[in-house]
Design an enzyme around this catalytic site. Structure first.
Site, PDB file in Angstrom:
ATOM      1  N   LYS A 108       0.828  -1.200   0.000  1.00 39.92           N
ATOM      2  CA  LYS A 108       0.000   0.000   0.000  1.00 39.92           C
ATOM      3  C   LYS A 108       0.878   1.273   0.000  1.00 39.92           C
ATOM      4  O   LYS A 108       2.076   1.192   0.229  1.00 39.92           O
ATOM      5  CB  LYS A 108      -0.946  -0.011   1.214  1.00 39.92           C
ATOM      6  CG  LYS A 108      -1.871  -1.238   1.261  1.00 39.92           C
ATOM      7  CD  LYS A 108      -2.750  -1.387   0.034  1.00 39.92           C
ATOM      8  CE  LYS A 108      -3.976  -2.257   0.222  1.00 39.92           C
ATOM      9  NZ  LYS A 108      -3.769  -3.714   0.273  1.00 39.92           N
TER      10      LYS A 108
HETATM   11  C1  LIG Z   1      -5.169  -4.503   0.902  1.00 39.61           C
HETATM   12  C2  LIG Z   1      -6.635  -4.460   0.850  1.00 39.61           C
HETATM   13  C3  LIG Z   1      -7.448  -4.956   1.875  1.00 39.61           C
HETATM   14  C4  LIG Z   1      -6.934  -5.750   3.037  1.00 39.61           C
HETATM   15  O1  LIG Z   1      -5.883  -5.221   3.702  1.00 39.61           O
HETATM   16  P1  LIG Z   1      -4.874  -6.189   4.504  1.00 39.61           P
HETATM   17  O2  LIG Z   1      -4.090  -5.210   5.315  1.00 39.61           O
HETATM   18  O3  LIG Z   1      -4.065  -6.907   3.486  1.00 39.61           O
HETATM   19  O4  LIG Z   1      -5.676  -7.095   5.346  1.00 39.61           O
HETATM   20  C5  LIG Z   1      -8.810  -4.796   1.768  1.00 39.61           C
HETATM   21  N1  LIG Z   1      -9.364  -4.203   0.717  1.00 39.61           N
HETATM   22  C6  LIG Z   1      -8.630  -3.722  -0.297  1.00 39.61           C
HETATM   23  C7  LIG Z   1      -9.316  -3.043  -1.431  1.00 39.61           C
HETATM   24  C8  LIG Z   1      -7.239  -3.850  -0.284  1.00 39.61           C
HETATM   25  O5  LIG Z   1      -6.527  -3.390  -1.310  1.00 39.61           O
END
Ligand SMILES: *Cc1c(COP(=O)(O)O)cnc(C)c1O
Length: 378
Positions: free
Chosen positions: A184
């Site tokens: 992210k």
């Molecule tokens: C990354 C992501 C998640 C989940 O996040 P994690 O930290 O990996 O559990 C949920 N929704 C979207 C759209 C994502 O890109």
């Protein structure tokens, strides 16, 4: 000379953060503690003083938000089929039913025009997803939610640092959920944060986060709800704190690189480019949709041979086995199915330079043309 491999994403962790992690490790307190408190406070500042709680993933944040919103068995939650599977898994996890609504192929986000038709007496919440960091229209979204008395759990995992009409995503709205997974825009390696609306009990949120435990005095403890194990370590929070300092710089770099993508992209290839939004979007990803004649897996292999990484975000959720077994099938959300089958994430991360963008665009042109030429030659 062969060039180094260019992944589709790579985190930028500075030396000060690495030293800070070492200091936390030496401090004697490595799990949830002072670094988490500082991380939550910094996040709250970014969101106009709203209450923020840290979690060990963006999936945990969403699940807890659903529980806090009172969503459970017998309830329906409206969301998009074009997202990371976590978005719908959390709905199943709390015993509710996801109700998918097809996407708008331009934004690749949930089609707001179709939401009202999907609302039933069982609907309790909407989970909008800001795919690639492009925010869903918050004005229209909240107008629908208010009209039908629905809660909103914003899956803003990809839109940290994005905004809507000049206001930071997270600084307004109902529940807002962020992820700090390594890929992210801002990372704590794994982690997440939940912005809480004013009507929600912060202590209950904290109990859901850690085994339902409430501490009483020096020696007391009580458990009155079933909580999980969703707390973030201080090592992770320290990484997150080090990242936050770079938020504006990272977002600006991503925007500049995307402008260069738009300038360098060969439009003759017939690919669909994303909406050109340099106001709201944080450019979490630069995604194209390939023309129907291109075989994506083969193209990704050809790009890899040229040292270029690419990714698929995402195959549609409703066609995974788990979801098919619950009754979903092909043809239900044709726009999402078409985009999900052709979408390709190209390299984009703050440490890239313009020449990297040019390299990707040239390689993509060569590989697509090579694939077409090979087919004609057969
Ligand atoms: C990354 C992501 C998640 C989940 O996040 P994690 O930290 O990996 O559990 C949920 N929704 C979207 C759209 C994502 O890109």
């Amino acid at each position: 000379m062969t060039q180094p491999f260019l992944p589709f994403t790579r985190p930028s962790i500075d030396e000060e953060t690495i030293a800070g992690v070492a200091a936390v490790l030496r401090s004697g307190w490595i799990t949830t503690g002072p670094q988490n408190q500082a991380f939550e406070a910094e996040l709250s500042k970014l969101f106009g003083g709203r209450t923020v709680r840290s979690f060990n993933s963006g999936t945990a944040t969403m699940e807890i938000a659903l529980r806090l919103a009172g969503v459970g068995a017998g309830h329906e939650v409206i969301t998009t089929p074009l997202s990371w599977v976590a978005t719908a898994n959390v709905v199943l996890e709390v015993g509710a039913k996801p109700v998918f609504v097809d996407i708008d192929p331009a934004t690749r986000n949930i089609d707001l025009n179709r939401i009202e038709a999907a609302i039933t007496p069982a609907t309790r919440a909407i989970i909008p997803v800001d795919l690639a960091g492009l925010p869903v229209d918050r004005d229209r979204l909240y107008a629908i939610a208010q009209k039908h008395n629905l809660r909103v759990i914003e899956d803003a995992a990809q839109s940290f640092g994005a905004s809507w009409r000049g206001r930071a995503i997270g600084s307004f709205g109902d529940f807002v959920s962020f992820s700090f997974h390594a890929n992210k825009n801002i990372t704590s390696i794994e982690g997440g944060a939940l912005v809480l609306p004013a009507d929600i009990d912060v202590k209950l949120c904290e109990r859901y986060r850690l085994q339902g435990v409430e501490r009483i005095g020096f020696d007391g403890m009580e458990v009155d709800v079933l909580g999980g194990k969703f707390n973030l370590t201080d090592v992770a929070a320290r990484v997150g704190l080090g990242q936050l300092k770079h938020l504006d710089e990272f977002t600006a770099r991503r925007r500049a690189l995307v402008e260069h993508y738009f300038d360098s992209f060969d439009m003759e290839l017939g690919c669909d480019l994303p909406v050109m939004d340099f106001e709201n979007c944080n450019w979490h990803m630069f995604q194209i949709v390939l023309p129907r004649d291109i075989v994506r897996a083969e193209l990704m292999g050809l790009l890899k041979e040229k040292g270029i990484g690419s990714g698929v975000h995402y195959p549609v959720i409703h066609l995974f086995k788990l979801y098919r077994a619950l009754g979903w099938h092909e043809g239900m959300y044709p726009q999402a199915e078409r985009v999900g089958a052709g979408i390709l994430t190209l390299p984009l991360f703050p440490a890239m330079v313009n020449q990297d963008v040019e390299r990707v665009c040239e390689a993509l042109s060569e590989c697509i043309r090579a694939q077409r030429a090979a087919r004609l030659g057969k």
